[in-house]
Scaffold this motif. Structure first.
Motif, PDB file in Angstrom:
ATOM      1  N   ARG A 182      10.996  -3.844  -4.640  1.00 30.01           N
ATOM      2  CA  ARG A 182      12.087  -2.988  -5.158  1.00 30.01           C
ATOM      3  C   ARG A 182      11.580  -2.089  -6.278  1.00 30.01           C
ATOM      4  N   LYS A 183      10.727  -2.626  -7.150  1.00 26.68           N
ATOM      5  CA  LYS A 183      10.207  -1.809  -8.245  1.00 26.68           C
ATOM      6  C   LYS A 183       9.233  -0.747  -7.751  1.00 26.68           C
ATOM      7  N   ILE A 184       8.437  -1.105  -6.755  1.00 22.07           N
ATOM      8  CA  ILE A 184       7.518  -0.112  -6.182  1.00 22.07           C
ATOM      9  C   ILE A 184       8.315   1.047  -5.595  1.00 22.07           C
ATOM     10  N   GLY A 225       8.666   4.947  -6.997  1.00 27.64           N
ATOM     11  CA  GLY A 225       7.971   5.863  -6.086  1.00 27.64           C
ATOM     12  C   GLY A 225       6.468   5.657  -6.091  1.00 27.64           C
ATOM     13  N   SER A 226       6.045   4.425  -6.364  1.00 29.61           N
ATOM     14  CA  SER A 226       4.608   4.122  -6.393  1.00 29.61           C
ATOM     15  C   SER A 226       4.087   3.964  -4.967  1.00 29.61           C
ATOM     16  N   LEU A 227       2.857   4.382  -4.755  1.00 31.84           N
ATOM     17  CA  LEU A 227       2.297   4.380  -3.400  1.00 31.84           C
ATOM     18  C   LEU A 227       2.110   2.960  -2.874  1.00 31.84           C
ATOM     19  N   PHE A 228       2.573   2.738  -1.648  1.00 29.32           N
ATOM     20  CA  PHE A 228       2.357   1.454  -0.973  1.00 29.32           C
ATOM     21  C   PHE A 228       1.680   1.739   0.366  1.00 29.32           C
ATOM     22  N   ILE A 229       0.573   1.040   0.607  1.00 27.32           N
ATOM     23  CA  ILE A 229      -0.163   1.208   1.857  1.00 27.32           C
ATOM     24  C   ILE A 229       0.149   0.024   2.770  1.00 27.32           C
ATOM     25  N   SER A 230       0.763   0.306   3.894  1.00 27.55           N
ATOM     26  CA  SER A 230       1.090  -0.721   4.888  1.00 27.55           C
ATOM     27  C   SER A 230       0.048  -0.711   5.997  1.00 27.55           C
ATOM     28  N   GLN A 281       9.409   7.493   3.839  1.00 26.06           N
ATOM     29  CA  GLN A 281       9.328   7.796   2.415  1.00 26.06           C
ATOM     30  C   GLN A 281       7.924   8.298   2.058  1.00 26.06           C
ATOM     31  N   GLY A 282       7.850   9.235   1.155  1.00 22.22           N
ATOM     32  CA  GLY A 282       6.564   9.818   0.790  1.00 22.22           C
ATOM     33  C   GLY A 282       5.629   8.827   0.123  1.00 22.22           C
TER      34      GLY A 282
END
Length: 272
Positions: free
Chosen positions: A120-122, A126-131, A156-157
């Protein structure tokens, strides 16, 4: 004659001398298979061909009869695989855990949070998350956590999919200063190659369990059933379990996996 010697006597007695193993990338990226494969081949006489993909793809190979045996870490999908008749003799092998890693300065401020709150915080920052985005067991868990967080990250960007295995995804996350979900074994095996730190860990939802299972020869008559049986019995044997329990201690100061053959999985997970 030991059990493994008996398995060795079976090699070449029908079903071919090559066994095709479809498995998750973490067993290869961590280096565990580099130890277990030659040990299996020496003890049994079979040659093991390893195809490392995500758990979803590994199970799909089993459904097509393109593999003889599957080693995966996606329990719900494995149970469905067996219930549909594609797999038999599913055995608990080992476990470790998943962690969320990210840049050491932790721009989203997720250190010490639970996994759902961290996501939720990421998202909020808007912090980058790599899936991984590859239908692997890791990807499936990540999607469940997003669902629990009440967030749909697709489109989402700040959310990007690598479409690759765990090692490559960790490298991308480090290069882009992003967060990602990883199994601890792959992270520890590769951590010297990138600047990422463990920020979220220790939650029961992050438990990561591996099972091995034969592809059902009744449904897929071309599979090497004898070879697959030999690999299953090898992987849960005391010899292989001892290797698993000690793997990584000399290099990382802690084991990368915990050997679980013969244990009650419900005790490990707290499930009823």
């Amino acid at each position: 004659m030991t059990a493994l010697a008996l398995l060795g006597a079976a090699a070449g007695c029908g079903g071919g001398s090559t066994v095709i193993l479809a498995t998750t990338t973490s067993t290869q990226d961590s280096g565990l298979l580099d130890v277990l494969v030659p040990m299996f081949e020496k003890r049994t006489g079979y040659r093991l061909k390893v195809i490392a993909v995500g758990s979803g793809q590994a199970l799909a190979m089993g459904r097509r009869g393109d593999a003889d045996v599957v080693l995966a870490h996606s329990p719900e999908d494995e149970e469905k695989f067996v219930a549909e008749g594609h797999g038999i003799d599913r055995r608990l092998v080992m476990h470790n855990d998943f962690v969320i890693v990210g840049p050491p300065d932790d721009p989203a401020g997720v250190a010490g949070l639970g996994p759902v709150e961290a996501l939720r915080k990421i998202a909020a920052t808007g912090s980058l998350f790599i899936s991984r985005g590859d239908d692997s067991g890791t990807h499936k868990l990540e999607l469940r956590l997003w669902q629990q967080a009440g967030i749909d990250p697709s489109g989402q960007g700040w959310y990007q999919q690598s479409g690759q295995g765990m090692g490559a995804t960790l490298t991308i996350a480090a290069q882009k200063r992003g967060y990602t979900l990883t199994d601890r074994a792959t992270y520890l095996a590769l951590r010297r190659t990138f600047d990422l730190t463990v920020l979220v860990e220790g939650d029961r939802q992050l438990y990561n369990v591996y099972h091995v299972m034969m592809v059902n020869p009744s449904l897929h008559p071309k599979v090497n059933a004898k070879g697959a049986r030999a690999f299953v019995e090898f992987l849960v044997s005391p010899e292989a379990q001892e290797v698993i329990a000690r793997f990584g201690i000399d290099r990382y100061g802690q084991p990368l996996f915990f050997a679980d053959a013969g244990r009650d999985e419900r005790e490990l997970t707290g499930a009823r």
